[in-house]
Design a protein around this motif. Sequence first.
Motif, PDB file in Angstrom:
ATOM      1  N   GLN A 145       0.808  -1.219   0.000  1.00  0.00           N
ATOM      2  CA  GLN A 145       0.000   0.000   0.000  1.00  0.00           C
ATOM      3  C   GLN A 145       0.839   1.267   0.000  1.00  0.00           C
ATOM      4  OE1 GLN A 145      -3.454   0.045   2.611  1.00  0.00           O
ATOM      5  NE2 GLN A 145      -3.189  -2.134   3.035  1.00  0.00           N
ATOM      6  N   LEU A 146       2.136   1.124  -0.240  1.00  0.00           N
ATOM      7  CA  LEU A 146       3.003   2.299  -0.292  1.00  0.00           C
ATOM      8  C   LEU A 146       2.673   3.146  -1.519  1.00  0.00           C
ATOM      9  CD1 LEU A 146       6.408   0.594   0.581  1.00  0.00           C
ATOM     10  CD2 LEU A 146       4.980   1.963   2.099  1.00  0.00           C
ATOM     11  N   PHE A 147       2.715   4.462  -1.336  1.00  0.00           N
ATOM     12  CA  PHE A 147       2.463   5.380  -2.446  1.00  0.00           C
ATOM     13  C   PHE A 147       3.810   5.925  -2.937  1.00  0.00           C
ATOM     14  CE2 PHE A 147       1.494   9.542  -4.321  1.00  0.00           C
ATOM     15  CZ  PHE A 147       0.537   9.158  -5.258  1.00  0.00           C
ATOM     16  N   PRO A 148       4.240   5.552  -4.161  1.00  0.00           N
ATOM     17  CA  PRO A 148       5.564   5.972  -4.641  1.00  0.00           C
ATOM     18  C   PRO A 148       5.592   7.440  -5.052  1.00  0.00           C
ATOM     19  CG  PRO A 148       4.434   4.709  -6.323  1.00  0.00           C
ATOM     20  CD  PRO A 148       3.553   4.667  -5.108  1.00  0.00           C
ATOM     21  N   VAL A 149       6.622   8.152  -4.646  1.00  0.00           N
ATOM     22  CA  VAL A 149       6.833   9.539  -5.047  1.00  0.00           C
ATOM     23  C   VAL A 149       8.312   9.725  -5.382  1.00  0.00           C
ATOM     24  CG1 VAL A 149       4.961  10.469  -3.641  1.00  0.00           C
ATOM     25  CG2 VAL A 149       7.242  10.285  -2.661  1.00  0.00           C
ATOM     26  N   PHE A 150       8.621  10.745  -6.169  1.00  0.00           N
ATOM     27  CA  PHE A 150      10.002  11.101  -6.470  1.00  0.00           C
ATOM     28  C   PHE A 150      10.246  12.506  -5.910  1.00  0.00           C
ATOM     29  CE2 PHE A 150       9.241   7.751  -9.525  1.00  0.00           C
ATOM     30  CZ  PHE A 150      10.446   7.053  -9.528  1.00  0.00           C
ATOM     31  N   LEU A 151      11.119  12.608  -4.937  1.00  0.00           N
ATOM     32  CA  LEU A 151      11.367  13.877  -4.251  1.00  0.00           C
ATOM     33  C   LEU A 151      12.499  14.659  -4.912  1.00  0.00           C
ATOM     34  CD1 LEU A 151      11.303  12.672  -0.527  1.00  0.00           C
ATOM     35  CD2 LEU A 151       9.442  13.753  -1.802  1.00  0.00           C
ATOM     36  N   LYS A 152      12.347  15.974  -4.971  1.00  0.00           N
ATOM     37  CA  LYS A 152      13.455  16.846  -5.333  1.00  0.00           C
ATOM     38  C   LYS A 152      14.243  17.098  -4.052  1.00  0.00           C
ATOM     39  CE  LYS A 152      11.044  19.146  -9.144  1.00  0.00           C
ATOM     40  NZ  LYS A 152      10.571  20.449  -9.691  1.00  0.00           N
ATOM     41  N   LEU A 153      15.164  16.190  -3.761  1.00  0.00           N
ATOM     42  CA  LEU A 153      15.824  16.185  -2.459  1.00  0.00           C
ATOM     43  C   LEU A 153      16.623  17.457  -2.200  1.00  0.00           C
ATOM     44  CD1 LEU A 153      15.629  14.033  -0.311  1.00  0.00           C
ATOM     45  CD2 LEU A 153      17.855  13.149  -1.024  1.00  0.00           C
TER      46      LEU A 153
ATOM     47  N   SER B   9      20.549  12.379  -6.178  1.00  0.00           N
ATOM     48  CA  SER B   9      20.358  13.830  -6.035  1.00  0.00           C
ATOM     49  C   SER B   9      21.682  14.451  -5.589  1.00  0.00           C
ATOM     50  CB  SER B   9      19.260  14.130  -5.011  1.00  0.00           C
ATOM     51  OG  SER B   9      18.029  13.569  -5.404  1.00  0.00           O
ATOM     52  N   PRO B  10      22.600  14.707  -6.519  1.00  0.00           N
ATOM     53  CA  PRO B  10      23.935  15.204  -6.160  1.00  0.00           C
ATOM     54  C   PRO B  10      23.925  16.520  -5.383  1.00  0.00           C
ATOM     55  CG  PRO B  10      23.856  14.484  -8.449  1.00  0.00           C
ATOM     56  CD  PRO B  10      22.449  14.503  -7.961  1.00  0.00           C
ATOM     57  N   ASP B  11      22.842  17.320  -5.497  1.00  0.00           N
ATOM     58  CA  ASP B  11      22.778  18.615  -4.816  1.00  0.00           C
ATOM     59  C   ASP B  11      21.972  18.562  -3.518  1.00  0.00           C
ATOM     60  OD1 ASP B  11      24.257  19.814  -6.878  1.00  0.00           O
ATOM     61  OD2 ASP B  11      22.451  20.148  -8.071  1.00  0.00           O
ATOM     62  N   ALA B  12      21.694  17.359  -3.024  1.00  0.00           N
ATOM     63  CA  ALA B  12      20.902  17.217  -1.797  1.00  0.00           C
ATOM     64  C   ALA B  12      21.621  17.850  -0.605  1.00  0.00           C
ATOM     65  CB  ALA B  12      20.645  15.734  -1.523  1.00  0.00           C
ATOM     66  N   HIS B  13      20.843  18.557   0.243  1.00  0.00           N
ATOM     67  CA  HIS B  13      21.384  19.177   1.452  1.00  0.00           C
ATOM     68  C   HIS B  13      21.219  18.191   2.618  1.00  0.00           C
ATOM     69  CE1 HIS B  13      21.921  23.179  -0.316  1.00  0.00           C
ATOM     70  NE2 HIS B  13      20.801  22.930  -0.993  1.00  0.00           N
TER      71      HIS B  13
ATOM     72  N   LYS C 230      19.000   5.078 -15.602  1.00  0.00           N
ATOM     73  CA  LYS C 230      19.529   5.071 -16.961  1.00  0.00           C
ATOM     74  C   LYS C 230      19.358   6.462 -17.543  1.00  0.00           C
ATOM     75  CE  LYS C 230      20.368   0.572 -17.302  1.00  0.00           C
ATOM     76  NZ  LYS C 230      21.648  -0.037 -17.674  1.00  0.00           N
ATOM     77  N   GLY C 231      20.282   7.349 -17.230  1.00  0.00           N
ATOM     78  CA  GLY C 231      20.150   8.726 -17.681  1.00  0.00           C
ATOM     79  C   GLY C 231      18.975   9.393 -17.011  1.00  0.00           C
ATOM     80  N   ASN C 232      18.006   9.843 -17.812  1.00  0.00           N
ATOM     81  CA  ASN C 232      16.817  10.505 -17.279  1.00  0.00           C
ATOM     82  C   ASN C 232      15.750   9.528 -16.801  1.00  0.00           C
ATOM     83  OD1 ASN C 232      17.168  13.521 -17.766  1.00  0.00           O
ATOM     84  ND2 ASN C 232      17.704  12.687 -19.765  1.00  0.00           N
ATOM     85  N   LEU C 233      15.899   8.255 -17.161  1.00  0.00           N
ATOM     86  CA  LEU C 233      14.951   7.241 -16.705  1.00  0.00           C
ATOM     87  C   LEU C 233      15.338   6.761 -15.316  1.00  0.00           C
ATOM     88  CD1 LEU C 233      12.576   5.284 -17.272  1.00  0.00           C
ATOM     89  CD2 LEU C 233      14.287   3.682 -18.165  1.00  0.00           C
ATOM     90  N   LYS C 234      14.374   6.736 -14.409  1.00  0.00           N
ATOM     91  CA  LYS C 234      14.640   6.280 -13.043  1.00  0.00           C
ATOM     92  C   LYS C 234      13.468   5.406 -12.590  1.00  0.00           C
ATOM     93  CE  LYS C 234      16.970   8.959 -10.457  1.00  0.00           C
ATOM     94  NZ  LYS C 234      17.451  10.076  -9.608  1.00  0.00           N
ATOM     95  N   ILE C 235      13.793   4.213 -12.100  1.00  0.00           N
ATOM     96  CA  ILE C 235      12.776   3.259 -11.648  1.00  0.00           C
ATOM     97  C   ILE C 235      13.055   2.911 -10.192  1.00  0.00           C
ATOM     98  CG2 ILE C 235      11.725   0.992 -12.006  1.00  0.00           C
ATOM     99  CD1 ILE C 235      12.778   1.121 -14.891  1.00  0.00           C
TER     100      ILE C 235
END
Length: 508
Positions: free
Chosen positions: A17-25, A50-54, A137-142
Motif C-alpha cells: 500500500q506504499l504510495f511511490p513519489v520522487f522527491l526533489k531532495l 540527487s547530487p545537490d541534496a542538502h 539510466k540517464g533521465n529514466l529512473k525506476i
Amino acid sequence: MSQPGINDVLKDKEENQLFPVFLKLQNFKTLLVGAGNVGLEKLEAMLHNSPDAHVTVVADRVLDQIWTLKAHHPQISIHQRSFHEEDLITKELVILATDDYELHQQIVALCKEKGILVNVADTPELCDFYLGSIVKKGNLKIAISTNGKSPTIAKRIKEVLNENIPQEIDDTLESINKLREIIPGGFSEKVKRLNEVTAGLVAKVEEPKISPKKLGWIIWLIVVAFCGVLFVTLFNQDPHFQSFIEGINPEFYKFLAAGFVFAMIDGAIGMSYGVTTTTFSLSMGIPPASASTGVHISEILSNGIAGWMHFKMGNVNKKLFKLLVVSGVIGAVAGAYILSSLEHYSHYTKPVISIYTFCLGILILRKAFLANKRAKSKTKVKEKKITKIKPLGFAGGFIDAVGGGGWGTIVLSSLIAGGRNARYSLGTVKLSRFFIALMSSLTFITMLDNLHWYVVSGLVLGSAIASPIAAKVSNKISAKSIMVAVGIIVIIASSKNIIGFITKIFSL
C-alpha cells in the motif's frame, strides 16, 4: 456498478500500500544520524540520485569515505558528536542509520511530535518511508519496493533491470522530448501523437530478417566449405601439409594441450585466448605470421558457435555489428597482409610482437585489479558512451591480425568502458569475431608458403574440446585469479623472447 467483495478488500490490505513519489531532495533539509557503513550506503544513495541534496550528518564516528564525499559535495554538513534534539530544527526528512535501537525509538518519537518524516535502516515498523532500490539510466529512473519484506529481492530485481534496459534508452527519451516540443496542437493531441510514436517500445519484437536457425546453418556451411577447400588445396600444393597428414609431428601434442588450456582460460574470463596462444607459439619458435594463423583458424569455429548463440538469445546489436565487422575485416586483412609480407623477417617482427603481448599482459593484470577495486567501491562513475566505432573496429582488427590476438581485449573492453551495454557488446563482438578470424585466416593462407600445420591442427582440436567444458567450469573459478595468472605468464614468456633478442644483438 458492483461493489467490491470482502475478499477483494482483504486482498488489497495484504498487498503493498506504499504510495511511490520522487522527491526533489535538493529542496529539502535532510538529517542523517549515523556515519558507519550503513550511513555511508544511505548517503551514497542520496547523492547518486540527487547530487545537490542538502544533508546534515551527525555521528560519534565518521568513516573516511564520508569525509571524501563531503569534499566533492560541499553542501553536506558533518558534526562528529552525539545526537541532540536541536538537530531536528528546520529538518524535513530524517534518516537513522546507527545500531542503537533505543536511540532510534527516541528520535522517531520526537519526529512524530514535530511532523517530520523518518526512515530507520532495517526497521520497517519505525519507518514513514523507505529508500528503495533505484535503477537509473540517464533521465529514466525506476524505484523498486518490496514493502520492506526483502531488500535482497529488490536488489536482485534492480540487477535484472540494469542488465536488460540498455543505456541507449536515454537517447530515446531525449528524442521523444524534442519531438514533444515541436508537435503542434494541445495537450490531448500531443499525447495522441506520442502514444503512436512510442507504441513500438512495447509492441511485439519483429523476427529478424535472418533467423537464428538460418544464421547457424550459414556459419556451419562457411566453416565446412572453408575446411574442405583448405584441405584439398593444401594437400595438393603443400608438401609440409602432406607430411603432417602422413606422420604426426610430436610438437602437435604440445599445441593440442595449449589450445585446450588457453580455451579454458578464455571461457572463464572472456578474453586472452589470442594473446596467450600467440605468446606460447612464439616461445616455441613459431614465426609471428604462422602463430597468428594458428590462432585465427582455431577461433573460426568457436566464435561462430558463440556468435550464433548470442544472436539466438538476442544479444547482438545489429547496427553496432555492421560498423564493427566491416571496419574490423578491413583492418584484419590489412594486418594479415603486412605480417605475411614480413614473414622472411620474422627474427625482427618476433620481438615486436613480443613487446605487444608484453603490453597486453600488463593490461590483463591491470584489468584484474581494477575490476576488483571497482567491485569494492560503491561510488558510481558516469561513463561517456563511445561513438567512434569504425576506427575502433579497424584498429582492433589490424592489431589482432598482427599480434595474433587482442580483438576481445581491445574492442570489447573499449565498448564496455565507453558506456555500452555489456551483454550486447559481448554478443556483438563474439559474432563479428567469427568474420574477423575467417578473413584473417584466408589472407594468411593465401600469402604464406610454409604453414606450421601441427600448430594449427593442435590449437583447433584443443580449443574445440575445451569449448563445451569451459562454459560449465567458468563459474566455479575466480576470474581475478585466472587473469592475474594469465597476465604474469604472458609477461614472463614475452620477456623471455625480448631478452633473447636483445642478447642476440649484443652478441653480434
